[in-house]
Enzyme design. Sequence first.
Site, PDB file in Angstrom:
ATOM      1  CG  PHE A  23      21.002 -15.809  16.642  1.00  0.00           C
ATOM      2  CD1 PHE A  23      21.210 -15.905  18.021  1.00  0.00           C
ATOM      3  CD2 PHE A  23      19.723 -15.537  16.188  1.00  0.00           C
ATOM      4  CE1 PHE A  23      20.154 -15.728  18.912  1.00  0.00           C
ATOM      5  CE2 PHE A  23      18.671 -15.364  17.063  1.00  0.00           C
ATOM      6  CZ  PHE A  23      18.874 -15.461  18.432  1.00  0.00           C
ATOM      7  CG  HIS A  89      17.833  -8.611  21.858  1.00  0.00           C
ATOM      8  ND1 HIS A  89      18.570  -8.401  22.997  1.00  0.00           N
ATOM      9  CD2 HIS A  89      18.526  -9.530  21.136  1.00  0.00           C
ATOM     10  CE1 HIS A  89      19.655  -9.155  22.962  1.00  0.00           C
ATOM     11  NE2 HIS A  89      19.657  -9.842  21.849  1.00  0.00           N
TER      12      HIS A  89
HETATM   13  N1  INI Z   1      21.749 -12.542  16.884  1.00  0.00           N
HETATM   14  C1  INI Z   1      21.551 -12.608  15.546  1.00  0.00           C
HETATM   15  O1  INI Z   1      22.506 -12.794  14.794  1.00  0.00           O
HETATM   16  N2  INI Z   1      20.291 -12.461  15.039  1.00  0.00           N
HETATM   17  C2  INI Z   1      19.213 -12.239  15.840  1.00  0.00           C
HETATM   18  O2  INI Z   1      18.083 -12.133  15.308  1.00  0.00           O
HETATM   19  C3  INI Z   1      19.407 -12.152  17.244  1.00  0.00           C
HETATM   20  N3  INI Z   1      18.286 -11.903  18.108  1.00  0.00           N
HETATM   21  O3  INI Z   1      17.212 -11.562  17.619  1.00  0.00           O
HETATM   22  O4  INI Z   1      18.399 -12.014  19.336  1.00  0.00           O
HETATM   23  C4  INI Z   1      20.723 -12.320  17.752  1.00  0.00           C
HETATM   24  N4  INI Z   1      20.984 -12.257  19.066  1.00  0.00           N
HETATM   25  C5  INI Z   1      22.223 -12.719  19.639  1.00  0.00           C
HETATM   26  C6  INI Z   1      23.316 -11.647  19.627  1.00  0.00           C
HETATM   27  O5  INI Z   1      23.794 -11.412  18.320  1.00  0.00           O
HETATM   28  C7  INI Z   1      24.513 -12.085  20.482  1.00  0.00           C
HETATM   29  O6  INI Z   1      25.032 -13.290  19.985  1.00  0.00           O
HETATM   30  C8  INI Z   1      24.128 -12.293  21.963  1.00  0.00           C
HETATM   31  O7  INI Z   1      23.486 -11.141  22.463  1.00  0.00           O
HETATM   32  C9  INI Z   1      25.407 -12.569  22.804  1.00  0.00           C
HETATM   33  O8  INI Z   1      26.303 -11.461  22.769  1.00  0.00           O
END
Ligand code: INI
Length: 159
Positions: A23, A89
């Site tokens: 991500f 979130h």
């Molecule tokens: N994951 C990140 O690594 N950075 C982010 O900014 C982010 N946002 O903002 O949503 C993010 N979301 C995904 C999360 O880490 C999980 O992969 C997802 O919720 C599935 O479990």
Amino acid sequence: MPNLLDGNLLAGDIHVAIVVSRFNDLVTDRLLAGAIDTFRRHGVADNRITVVRVPGAFEIPLPAKRLAESGKFNAVVCLGAVIQGETSHHEYINHPMASAIMQASLSSGVPVTFGVLTCSSMEQALDRAGGKAGNKGIEASLAAIESINLLTQMTSHGI
Ligand code: INI
């Protein structure tokens, strides 16, 4: 003079693992490049570096714990980038992720370092991934090397 326990930054025959999230890979690829380059420049050969990719920062702690407990690595480096969006979130990711990473280190006795950016904007994150505010991947690798050496020193002092 007091007894001083202070880990140096010499590395070579160590094995390290890096857990990096996909991500925001514009940022995390730069953290990873900084971390790998730092290990190489401290003498760690590529075959002693294992990279594990995970979807997001929330997924970092479990493989980090497993790697730390495997007995195969002297340290684990965690890299990711959580960037605040329009909702809360990020808060649900940041706190449990950071404390689970700390817990993985404490329960395994292996240094697990924290190179996960928690920023309010992409600009802030890029600044900390090789921009004007350094590279958190470099810091996390150096912290891993220093922690490994500190623990070795403590062991040799019977602590
Ligand atoms: N994951 C990140 O690594 N950075 C982010 O900014 C982010 N946002 O903002 O949503 C993010 N979301 C995904 C999360 O880490 C999980 O992969 C997802 O919720 C599935 O479990």
